[in-house]
Design an enzyme around this catalytic site. Structure first.
Site, PDB file in Angstrom:
ATOM      1  N   ASP A 288      23.461  93.565  28.502  1.00  0.00           N
ATOM      2  CA  ASP A 288      22.053  93.236  28.743  1.00  0.00           C
ATOM      3  C   ASP A 288      21.183  94.488  28.668  1.00  0.00           C
ATOM      4  OD1 ASP A 288      22.427  90.469  29.226  1.00  0.00           O
ATOM      5  OD2 ASP A 288      23.275  90.956  31.182  1.00  0.00           O
ATOM      6  N   THR A 434      17.935  86.284  36.718  1.00  0.00           N
ATOM      7  CA  THR A 434      19.371  86.358  36.999  1.00  0.00           C
ATOM      8  C   THR A 434      19.813  87.803  37.272  1.00  0.00           C
ATOM      9  OG1 THR A 434      19.598  86.286  34.596  1.00  0.00           O
ATOM     10  CG2 THR A 434      20.146  84.275  35.788  1.00  0.00           C
TER      11      THR A 434
END
Ligand SMILES: NC(=O)c1ccc[n+]([C@@H]2O[C@H](COP(=O)([O-])OP(=O)(O)OC[C@H]3O[C@@H](n4cnc5c(N)ncnc54)[C@H](O)[C@@H]3O)[C@@H](O)[C@H]2O)c1
Ligand SMILES: Nc1ncnc2c1ncn2[C@@H]1O[C@H](COP(=O)(O)OP(=O)(O)OP(=O)(O)O)[C@@H](O)[C@H]1O
Length: 550
Positions: A288, A434
């Site tokens: 990410d 998240t």
């Protein structure tokens, strides 16, 4: 950039505009009425008429003067608009001429030149985009118009490096519908109904093949380096693509072999600002963090990103790469050196994924970003700011190394929200829901939901619950003058800045989302990421035997 005439004045492009339409009629009638008043007041006063009439005519004269000033204002605005229109048309003619020159120069030695012959000419912002895309959907041609000098050494080649064009369409319940998100609310006959939703699955269809790729890689990873070299070779030899990498990666590739000298890069940060105009697609190889890194490189529009997962979690990286070191890492007694060396990829797998992306259409998630400005206490006005800083995950205001509680006054569109007393506050996008926000107790939100999460970090209060605010609000977080300490702001976990008492952070939704390619679609990818990444709601199923309703 030169504004389109329609932005300047809706009537500018139309030569047969009536005086009523363009406002001149108002100006004329104002001048006529002033003339009448002047005539009236110029007549010698009739004896016996009292002072009231004189007073009245004075008042009329004042009104007429004011009206004349208004009409003069309108006329000057008209003149300014006409000047803008003239500039726009001049610029447009110049661009067309330049384009024509480049196309007829005959120096089409790049592969791109061959492909160009099959492509429609770039659309002109107004009329032609409708021809390419129909009335609905968004055509990338409009973005392509603003050509800026290329930083590549070969000027002719770089002129020919036009971006591939594509079309976006919004799909509905599995069916494709080209109905763009207009007319969201209708209120015919007083009945309010909602129709289009902004957060439908979006599909990207190439109108001309992508030709320039930017590959971004996580640093210090042997497996990523090996994969990158393999991918670059395949993309060049089999797909004939132009490839950009970061200067660090170009060095790594050249250290491996001089074969990679065709790979392009840039020399200065200034050149990065122009990348979005030449790159059709970005491939990220990492976790990410690499997607965040890619997003942070683009302060404006972002080309679509294909995120391959080579990290441990991968909420935003749905394209998996199978490699032996992943498999080995499940055996704890293998040393990390052995794991690092065991970089045998299933190349077929990533090639299939990329082939599907190049063919299109592909589902994409438009990940919203927040744009943030810091306003210092010393600033003379609201426009004297630091920024904008764009974040894909979140902006965090915390106590940093200070041992005092942070004390943050929060306003939403100028309404007071609350005063956060605790470790800090996270303003998160739904994509970032998240990440840190989740760890601080915020909800997980589908990335396509337009909203801003307002999540406190360790609030010293029993009643503080996280909020989700609509996307259109502007948030302001201020360190009060009576605060005991400073606060610190960070953007996607990086670029920390200190906020002194009186300083403020202003944050709103940015107009440039980050389009990321989906492996399946937005929803499936999101659910898979929370299942695989977080083992969300994993629980052994209750057995059938035992007490139950009859
Ligand atoms: N307590 C925490 O959970 C905490 C603390 C600090 C930072 N972070 C997050 O780390 C991010 C920076 O990531 P990085 O990779 O550059 O730093 P990093 O290398 O320290 O990784 C942080 C972790 O956050 C994960 N992550 C990042 N974005 C995510 C997302 N949208 N959804 C789910 N998980 C995500 C990454 O996969 C990684 O495991 C920040 O934006 C912040 O959200 C989390
Ligand atoms: N191209 C890049 N240049 C500089 N730094 C980068 C680049 N790509 C990623 N990073 C940084 O490297 C760090 C790790 O990257 P990333 O999160 O992608 O890998 P990871 O930590 O292995 O993945 P995961 O977080 O899923 O375990 C992040 O802090 C990120 O900001």
């Amino acid at each position: 950039m030169i504004q389109a005439p329609s932005e300047l004045d809706p009537n500018q492009g139309n030569a047969s505009v009536s005086p009523q339409e363009n406002g001149f009629a108002d100006a004329l009638s104002v001048l006529n009425s002033e003339k009448a008043v002047q005539e009236l007041t110029a007549q010698p006063p009739v004896q016996g008429i009292d002072d009231h009439l004189v007073e009245f005519s004075e008042a009329m004269r004042t009104v007429a003067k004011a009206l004349r000033r208004v009409s003069e204002g309108k006329a000057s605005a008209q003149a300014e608009a006409a000047e803008w229109k003239r500039k726009y048309e001049l610029e447009r003619a110049r661009n067309l001429q330049l384009e024509h020159k480049v196309l007829s120069s005959g120096e089409h030695n790049d592969e791109r030149a061959e492909n160009l012959a099959d492509q429609p000419l770039l659309c002109d912002a107004g009329e032609q985009s409708e021809r390419c895309c129909g009335k609905n959907g968004i055509c990338s041609h409009e973005v392509l118009r603003d050509g800026e000098p290329d930083f590549d050494s070969n000027a002719i080649q770089s002129k020919l490096m036009r971006k591939a064009s594509f079309k976006l369409s919004w799909c509905c319940k599995g069916e494709k519908s080209d109905q763009h998100k207009h007319d969201i609310v209708s209120f015919e006959k007083g009945n309010i109904t909602t129709a289009e939703r902004s957060s439908k699955q979006i599909s990207l269809k190439w109108e001309s093949a992508p030709q320039t790729l930017l590959i971004l890689t996580k640093p210090n990873s042997t497996s990523v380096q090996i994969l990158c070299a393999d991918m670059v070779r395949w993309l060049k030899e089999q797909k004939r693509l132009n490839i950009y990498v970061e200067p660090r990666v170009k060095l790594e590739l050249l250290t491996e072999s001089s074969y990679y000298s065709f790979v392009k890069t840039w020399q200065s940060d200034k050149e990065i600002l122009l990348l979005h105009m030449k790159v059709d697609l970005i491939v990220t190889l990492g976790g990410d963090g690499t997607v965040l890194w890619a997003a942070s490189m683009f302060k404006g529009p972002v080309p679509p990103i294909v995120p391959f997962s080579l990290g441990s979690l991968g909420f935003m990286t749905p394209f998996r790469i199978l490699n032996l070191s992943d498999w080995l890492s499940t055996f704890h007694n293998f040393s990390s050196d052995i794991q690092g060396a065991a970089c045998f990829f299933d190349s077929e797998h990533y090639r299939e994924c990329l082939d599907a992306i190049f063919r299109g259409p592909l589902s994409i998630t438009l990940r919203h970003r927040l744009q943030c400005h810091v306003i210092r206490e010393a600033a003379k006005n609201e426009f004297e700011t630091e920024g904008p800083m764009l974040v894909l995950n979140e902006v965090t205001i915390d106590r940093g190394i200070s041992s005092f509680l942070t004390n943050l006054e929060c306003y939403c569109d100028n309404s007071f929200v609350t005063c956060v007393q605790g470790d800090g506050l996270i303003l998160s996008t739904t994509s970032g829901s998240t990440a840190y926000s989740l760890a601080a107790g915020g909800s997980m939100v589908h990335p396509q939901v337009p909203g801003i999460l307002f999540t406190p970090i360790c609030p010293h209060s029993l009643s503080f619950r996280p909020l989700i605010l609509p996307e259109h609000v502007t948030l302001r977080v201020q360190v009060p003058f009576n605060s005991r300490g400073h606060a610190w702001v960070s953007f996607d976990g990086k670029d920390r800045k200190q906020l002194a008492p009186g300083d403020a952070l202003v944050c709103s939704m940015a107009p440039w989302p980050v389009p990321t390619a989906c492996q399946v679609d937005s929803t499936s990818d999101f659910l898979r990421s929370i299942h695989d990444g977080l083992h969300w709601n994993l629980r052994k199923t209750q057995s059938f035997d035992g007490p139950r309703d009859l």
